[in-house]
Design a protein around this motif. Structure first.
Motif, PDB file in Angstrom:
ATOM      1  N   SER A  34     -22.226  69.417  54.406  1.00 57.69           N
ATOM      2  CA  SER A  34     -22.129  67.976  54.167  1.00 57.69           C
ATOM      3  C   SER A  34     -22.222  67.199  55.467  1.00 57.69           C
ATOM      4  N   TYR A  35     -22.020  67.904  56.601  1.00 59.25           N
ATOM      5  CA  TYR A  35     -22.164  67.296  57.923  1.00 59.25           C
ATOM      6  C   TYR A  35     -21.272  66.057  58.033  1.00 59.25           C
ATOM      7  N   SER A  36     -20.055  66.195  57.513  1.00 59.82           N
ATOM      8  CA  SER A  36     -19.125  65.064  57.456  1.00 59.82           C
ATOM      9  C   SER A  36     -18.145  65.107  58.630  1.00 59.82           C
ATOM     10  N   PRO A  37     -17.777  63.952  59.177  1.00 57.66           N
ATOM     11  CA  PRO A  37     -16.796  63.911  60.270  1.00 57.66           C
ATOM     12  C   PRO A  37     -15.353  63.904  59.778  1.00 57.66           C
ATOM     13  N   LYS A  38     -15.154  64.111  58.496  1.00 53.19           N
ATOM     14  CA  LYS A  38     -13.812  63.970  57.935  1.00 53.19           C
ATOM     15  C   LYS A  38     -13.087  65.289  57.724  1.00 53.19           C
ATOM     16  N   THR A  39     -13.761  66.435  57.794  1.00 50.23           N
ATOM     17  CA  THR A  39     -13.097  67.717  57.556  1.00 50.23           C
ATOM     18  C   THR A  39     -13.496  68.719  58.640  1.00 50.23           C
ATOM     19  N   PHE A  40     -12.714  69.817  58.698  1.00 51.68           N
ATOM     20  CA  PHE A  40     -12.989  70.901  59.636  1.00 51.68           C
ATOM     21  C   PHE A  40     -13.694  72.072  58.950  1.00 51.68           C
ATOM     22  N   THR A  76     -23.830  52.902  73.055  1.00 48.73           N
ATOM     23  CA  THR A  76     -24.446  54.105  72.492  1.00 48.73           C
ATOM     24  C   THR A  76     -24.222  54.120  70.983  1.00 48.73           C
ATOM     25  N   TYR A  77     -25.312  54.247  70.255  1.00 47.14           N
ATOM     26  CA  TYR A  77     -25.274  54.300  68.787  1.00 47.14           C
ATOM     27  C   TYR A  77     -25.459  55.753  68.372  1.00 47.14           C
ATOM     28  N   VAL A  78     -24.436  56.331  67.714  1.00 47.08           N
ATOM     29  CA  VAL A  78     -24.462  57.747  67.338  1.00 47.08           C
ATOM     30  C   VAL A  78     -24.692  57.850  65.840  1.00 47.08           C
ATOM     31  N   VAL A  79     -25.791  58.509  65.470  1.00 51.46           N
ATOM     32  CA  VAL A  79     -26.089  58.785  64.067  1.00 51.46           C
ATOM     33  C   VAL A  79     -26.028  60.299  63.883  1.00 51.46           C
ATOM     34  N   CYS A  80     -24.975  60.770  63.280  1.00 53.50           N
ATOM     35  CA  CYS A  80     -24.790  62.205  63.022  1.00 53.50           C
ATOM     36  C   CYS A  80     -24.665  62.348  61.509  1.00 53.50           C
ATOM     37  N   SER A  81     -25.800  62.557  60.870  1.00 59.27           N
ATOM     38  CA  SER A  81     -25.854  62.447  59.421  1.00 59.27           C
ATOM     39  C   SER A  81     -26.831  63.477  58.851  1.00 59.27           C
TER      40      SER A  81
END
Length: 396
Positions: A34-40, A76-81
């Protein structure tokens, strides 16, 4: 069964469910990307996000790029999606932001072809690995420094043509580009062609976190203003973009359910609340009873009873019995109100009793004269006279 038995059963039920759900059991490896920043989870990016948040002035963006937040320089604009599919208008705003002297750090499995074409990059985005992938990956910096997990087989990424204008900063184990740098106007675009390099699984393996340190050093991100994108994740089609622009959440979506699903402690809080509510309702229901029928108020029938008793004496013409009742009432009143015993009510004491009670002496004398006559047969006239004197003495 008493209330204590029900309480113990409820506690045992809650404890049993707790033990069943908390008992350790082998878990299968979660290969969801899911490439989500909310879980490990292995293929999410929580560690990458927290590292940036700790070392930069990070702000999140949930809207179309543009506006006051994207003004100025040195940002800096970070798009990690998983997906980076801007439309033409959004693409122009992002590129204008970069050309003003800002930086774009892009890591995605699926990049819009028209965006790559604008950068004069001809390549193919590999999106199949979103369903299943080989997690082996090796990153080699152009200085020779390398990071790997667990071998040299490359994960998914962007395949570039030989004529691309980008500068290769790092490559993968197959010598394909892994991290490239593109100058655009006064700014710079960094493309992480191997998105798995930002996953928890890769960065938390041995000392692979130093790869992230190397990128932050190269981009000079320490203390910099950073915009983290939360707009493009999950934006896979035009329909998704229209739904995102609506003020109301999509039908069937629940913010509360999603929040509870993502936070295990909150799951237990909700479970405890529901279990407590169930026990309360169960225990309270046992206390409910059908309301008892309301009985009418008790009426005071003393007057009717007195009239009935008096009527019995009157019907039997027993004047002596009636006179004795009145005499006892008089004597009781003298004793309670004036502390005068019954035997003191004589014609000789009429004056003293009159002075003590404040009643006319002639009335007291007459009462004293009539008392001996009540032992004999009492006429109606005598009874009437005696009753009037007693009534006058007590109530007037």
């Amino acid at each position: 069964m008493n209330k204590w038995a029900y309480l113990l059963c409820g506690i045992g039920l809650v404890a049993g469910i707790f033990l069943i759900t908390r008992v350790s059991r082998p878990k299968s490896f979660d290969r969801t990307i899911s490439y989500s920043p909310k879980t490990f989870r292995p293929y999410d990016t929580r560690f990458f996000f927290l590292t940036l948040k700790k070392n930069t002035r990070l702000a999140t963006n949930t809207r179309i790029p543009g506006g006051k937040r994207f003004s100025g320089t040195g940002k800096t604009y970070v798009v990690c999606s998983p997906y980076f599919l801007p439309d033409v208008n959004e693409k122009n705003k992002i590129l204008q932001f970069v050309s003003q002297g800002n930086t774009l750090l892009l890591s995605s499995f699926d990049i819009a072809p028209h965006f790559l074409k604008t950068l004069n990059i001809q390549g193919q985005s590999l999106i199949k690995p979103l369903k299943a992938t080989d997690d082996s990956l090796k990153i080699v910096w152009n200085t020779g420094e390398s990071w790997a997990y667990p071998g040299s087989a490359a994960g998914p990424g962007l395949l570039l043509s030989s004529s691309h204008p980008a500068r290769i900063v790092a490559s993968d184990g197959r010598r394909f580009p892994a991290l490239i740098r593109i100058s655009y106007g006064k700014g710079t675009i960094w493309l992480q062609n191997q998105p798995m390099a930002f996953s928890n699984y890769f960065l938390l393996h041995k000392n692979n976190s130093t790869y992230l340190d190397r990128i932050m050093e190269e981009l000079n991100l320490s203390g910099a203003t950073l915009i983290w994108d939360n707009y493009y994740p999950g934006l896979k089609s035009a329909a998704d973009r229209k739904a995102r622009q609506k003020s109301n959440p999509p039908e069937g979506k629940s913010f509360f359910v999603e929040m509870v699903r993502r936070h295990p402690p909150l799951q237990w809080a909700v479970f405890t609340f529901l279990a407590g509510t169930l026990l309360f309702v169960f225990n309270y229901a046992r206390r409910l009873r059908q309301p008892a029928e309301q009985l009418p108020d008790t009426e005071n029938t003393s007057l009717e009873f007195t009239k009935a008793i008096a009527g019995l004496y009157r019907e039997n013409k027993d004047n002596a019995a009636i006179a004795q009742k009145i005499r006892l009432q008089l004597q009781d009143h003298l004793l309670n109100a004036y502390k005068i015993p019954a035997h003191d009510l004589t014609p000789e004491n009429a004056g003293a009793i009159s002075r003590k009670t404040g009643k006319p002496p002639e009335d007291i004398t007459r009462l004293a004269e009539l008392l001996p006559r009540l032992q004999e047969k009492v006429s109606d006239k005598t009874l009437t006279e005696f009753y009037r004197l007693v009534y006058k003495f007590i109530y007037k």
